[in-house]
Scaffold this motif. Structure first.
Motif, PDB file in Angstrom:
ATOM      1  N   GLY A  66       0.814  -1.211   0.000  1.00 46.15           N
ATOM      2  CA  GLY A  66       0.000   0.000   0.000  1.00 46.15           C
ATOM      3  C   GLY A  66       0.843   1.253   0.000  1.00 46.15           C
ATOM      4  N   ALA A  67       1.964   1.217   0.735  1.00 45.31           N
ATOM      5  CA  ALA A  67       2.859   2.379   0.778  1.00 45.31           C
ATOM      6  C   ALA A  67       3.432   2.670  -0.606  1.00 45.31           C
ATOM      7  N   VAL A  68       3.932   1.628  -1.260  1.00 51.43           N
ATOM      8  CA  VAL A  68       4.498   1.812  -2.597  1.00 51.43           C
ATOM      9  C   VAL A  68       3.402   2.216  -3.593  1.00 51.43           C
ATOM     10  N   GLY A  69       2.249   1.585  -3.471  1.00 53.58           N
ATOM     11  CA  GLY A  69       1.150   1.885  -4.378  1.00 53.58           C
ATOM     12  C   GLY A  69       0.729   3.337  -4.332  1.00 53.58           C
ATOM     13  N   GLN A  70       0.664   3.894  -3.152  1.00 55.30           N
ATOM     14  CA  GLN A  70       0.257   5.293  -3.045  1.00 55.30           C
ATOM     15  C   GLN A  70       1.278   6.218  -3.685  1.00 55.30           C
ATOM     16  N   LEU A  71       2.561   5.892  -3.520  1.00 54.17           N
ATOM     17  CA  LEU A  71       3.603   6.723  -4.124  1.00 54.17           C
ATOM     18  C   LEU A  71       3.539   6.705  -5.648  1.00 54.17           C
ATOM     19  N   VAL A  72       3.112   5.582  -6.210  1.00 52.95           N
ATOM     20  CA  VAL A  72       3.011   5.462  -7.669  1.00 52.95           C
ATOM     21  C   VAL A  72       1.694   6.037  -8.182  1.00 52.95           C
ATOM     22  N   ILE A  73       0.606   5.702  -7.521  1.00 49.47           N
ATOM     23  CA  ILE A  73      -0.724   6.052  -8.029  1.00 49.47           C
ATOM     24  C   ILE A  73      -1.049   7.521  -7.807  1.00 49.47           C
ATOM     25  N   GLY A  74      -0.511   8.130  -6.744  1.00 48.75           N
ATOM     26  CA  GLY A  74      -0.779   9.539  -6.495  1.00 48.75           C
ATOM     27  C   GLY A  74      -0.412  10.429  -7.670  1.00 48.75           C
ATOM     28  N   PRO A  75       0.834  10.370  -8.157  1.00 46.11           N
ATOM     29  CA  PRO A  75       1.178  11.181  -9.337  1.00 46.11           C
ATOM     30  C   PRO A  75       0.348  10.833 -10.572  1.00 46.11           C
ATOM     31  N   LEU A  76      -0.002   9.549 -10.717  1.00 47.78           N
ATOM     32  CA  LEU A  76      -0.844   9.168 -11.855  1.00 47.78           C
ATOM     33  C   LEU A  76      -2.200   9.862 -11.791  1.00 47.78           C
ATOM     34  N   SER A  77      -2.745  10.021 -10.588  1.00 45.79           N
ATOM     35  CA  SER A  77      -4.042  10.689 -10.462  1.00 45.79           C
ATOM     36  C   SER A  77      -3.937  12.180 -10.761  1.00 45.79           C
ATOM     37  N   ASP A  78      -2.760  12.763 -10.540  1.00 39.59           N
ATOM     38  CA  ASP A  78      -2.559  14.160 -10.938  1.00 39.59           C
ATOM     39  C   ASP A  78      -2.468  14.298 -12.448  1.00 39.59           C
ATOM     40  N   ARG A  79      -2.010  13.252 -13.106  1.00 39.10           N
ATOM     41  CA  ARG A  79      -1.836  13.299 -14.562  1.00 39.10           C
ATOM     42  C   ARG A  79      -3.068  12.811 -15.318  1.00 39.10           C
ATOM     43  N   LEU A  80      -3.725  11.765 -14.810  1.00 37.75           N
ATOM     44  CA  LEU A  80      -4.819  11.118 -15.542  1.00 37.75           C
ATOM     45  C   LEU A  80      -6.200  11.468 -15.017  1.00 37.75           C
ATOM     46  N   GLY A  81      -6.267  12.205 -13.914  1.00 31.59           N
ATOM     47  CA  GLY A  81      -7.558  12.445 -13.279  1.00 31.59           C
ATOM     48  C   GLY A  81      -7.789  11.450 -12.171  1.00 31.59           C
ATOM     49  N   ARG A  82      -8.862  11.645 -11.432  1.00 28.15           N
ATOM     50  CA  ARG A  82      -9.109  10.818 -10.243  1.00 28.15           C
ATOM     51  C   ARG A  82      -9.824   9.504 -10.546  1.00 28.15           C
ATOM     52  N   ARG A  83     -10.679   9.468 -11.554  1.00 23.05           N
ATOM     53  CA  ARG A  83     -11.532   8.303 -11.756  1.00 23.05           C
ATOM     54  C   ARG A  83     -10.781   7.087 -12.313  1.00 23.05           C
ATOM     55  N   LEU A  84      -9.983   7.298 -13.361  1.00 26.62           N
ATOM     56  CA  LEU A  84      -9.348   6.160 -14.034  1.00 26.62           C
ATOM     57  C   LEU A  84      -8.444   5.351 -13.100  1.00 26.62           C
TER      58      LEU A  84
END
Length: 411
Positions: A66-84
């Motif tokens: 979960g720790a690693v996932g948040q570090l990866v997915i957080g920037p993705l949500s800034d780039r791709l939006g929140r829903r995807l």
């Protein structure tokens, strides 16, 4: 903190009960995936031919993932939006849960739990970023506290539900139940979760952009200090979660049913503490609540250690002080997170990921120390006190929170 970051939220937005329920369920996905599985640990160890420590790694692994996932997915949500990101992450949670249900060896199960934690992180980090898209300061802290009404259901009912499922159909059925829960959450997110990060505000670029976001956060020492506090609070909570089955059942002779009941009672303390915070932030600045909550946490975990060392009050002594400690756990994270997120609204997803990654990683790494130190009540209390003391040191040394005239810098 720039003036732009402080004012990018949209205060006119007021989520109704349905939105609070949705965001709370998203935040609770990792907790549910952890707590519903707790009663199955002895069965997993026995069925897969491993030790108790090996079975516990399926808990720790999920937190690290979960720790690693948040570090990866957080920037993705800034780039791709929140829903995807959350739709993909929850869908993969379903797949991984079903794979967990058919494992016959402990190592693949640990690996899959790491993956499950990674994908579950999408729900948590997106929910946090969505809140920061709309709110700052006391409003954000109050909403985070309200979410605990939903998140708190996990420790109230998940262990008992998991025990019933495992008792009737075996521990593998617990993962089937998690898959079904994921399907339901995916459908609700698809139909009900708004997109709060429009295209014009999204960051472009790849890994370099993500790293630049984290570099920006790391340069803000006050943000880093505040981001550490939810993780140290999680360390207190997860030390209790991991150690309490052994402390209360083996040390104090509680049955599994009595333990589940006590776990639920302590869950009520978690929920009540969060609602007290939601009431207080209407009247008191989040930083002031944070200062008092951390000092009280040190005092109460110190009292817990004294009770454990002396045996004062027996089981009731441990239970009462432990309840008070847990009631305080949810006062620090929403206030620290709200203040920290308010400093970086332009990269809310990355900032939420940073906080969430530290929270899950710190909780997962520190919680196992109680087992290293003996796994009894003294070890549990000592680790909880250590985490609380560290939080006090971080707040006092790395921020101006206790300095005369310095608290305004964190608002």
């Amino acid at each position: 903190m720039s003036r732009t970051d402080a004012t990018t939220a949209t205060p006119a937005y007021r989520p109704d009960a349905k939105h609070v329920l949705l965001l709370g369920t998203m935040c609770a996905l990792p907790a549910i995936s952890t707590d519903i599985y707790l009663p199955s640990l002895p069965d997993v160890a026995r069925d897969l031919g491993t030790s108790a420590a090996g079975a516990q790694l399926t808990m720790t692994g999920m937190l690290i993932g979960g720790a690693v996932g948040q570090l990866v997915i957080g920037p993705l949500s800034d780039r791709l939006g929140r829903r995807l990101p959350v739709l993909v992450g929850v869908a993969l949670h379903v797949v991984v849960s079903l794979l967990c249900a058919i494992q016959t060896a402990i190592v693949p199960l640990i690996a899959l739990r790491v993956a499950q934690g990674f994908f579950n992180a999408s729900a948590t980090v997106v929910a946090m970023a969505l809140i920061r898209d709309r709110f700052v300061g006391s409003d954000a802290s109050r909403l985070l506290s309200r979410l605990m009404l939903v998140i708190g259901v996990a420790p109230l009912f998940a262990p008992s539900l998991g025990g019933v499922i495992a008792g009737q159909w075996g521990w593998r059925a617990v993962f089937v139940a998690l898959a079904l829960f994921g399907v339901a959450l995916w459908v609700v997110v698809l139909l009900k979760m708004p997109e709060t990060h429009p295209v014009e505000r999204r960051r472009t670029g790849g890994v370099r952009t993500a790293l630049s976001g984290y570099a920006r956060l790391l340069r803000d020492r006050h943000f880093v200090a505040l981001a550490m506090l939810p993780g140290l609070a999680m360390a207190v909570l997860m030390t209790y979660v991991v150690a309490s089955p052994f402390v209360l059942q083996e040390g104090y002779g509680l049955t599994s049913q009595q333990f589940a009941l006590l776990f639920a009672v302590n869950g009520i303390g978690l929920v009540l503490g969060a609602q007290v915070n939601a009431y207080l932030v209407r009247r008191v600045a989040p930083i002031r609540i944070l200062r008092v909550a951390i000092v009280l946490s040190v005092l109460l975990t110190g009292a817990l250690l004294v009770v454990a060392l002396t045996g004062a009050g027996g089981l009731w002594g441990i239970v009462v002080v432990l309840w008070l400690v847990l009631a305080l756990v949810n006062l620090a994270p929403p206030n620290a997170s709200a203040i920290a997120l308010g400093r970086h609204g332009a990269i809310a997803g990355t900032a939420a990921a940073f906080i969430g990654g530290l929270q899950a990683g710190t909780g997962g790494l520190v919680a196992n120390l109680s087992g290293v130190f003996g796994g009894d009540a003294v070890a549990m209390a000592a680790v909880m006190l250590g985490a609380s003391l560290m939080a006090l040191v971080v707040l006092a040394v790395a921020t101006p929170a206790f300095r005369r005239g310095g608290a305004w810098q964190l608002q």
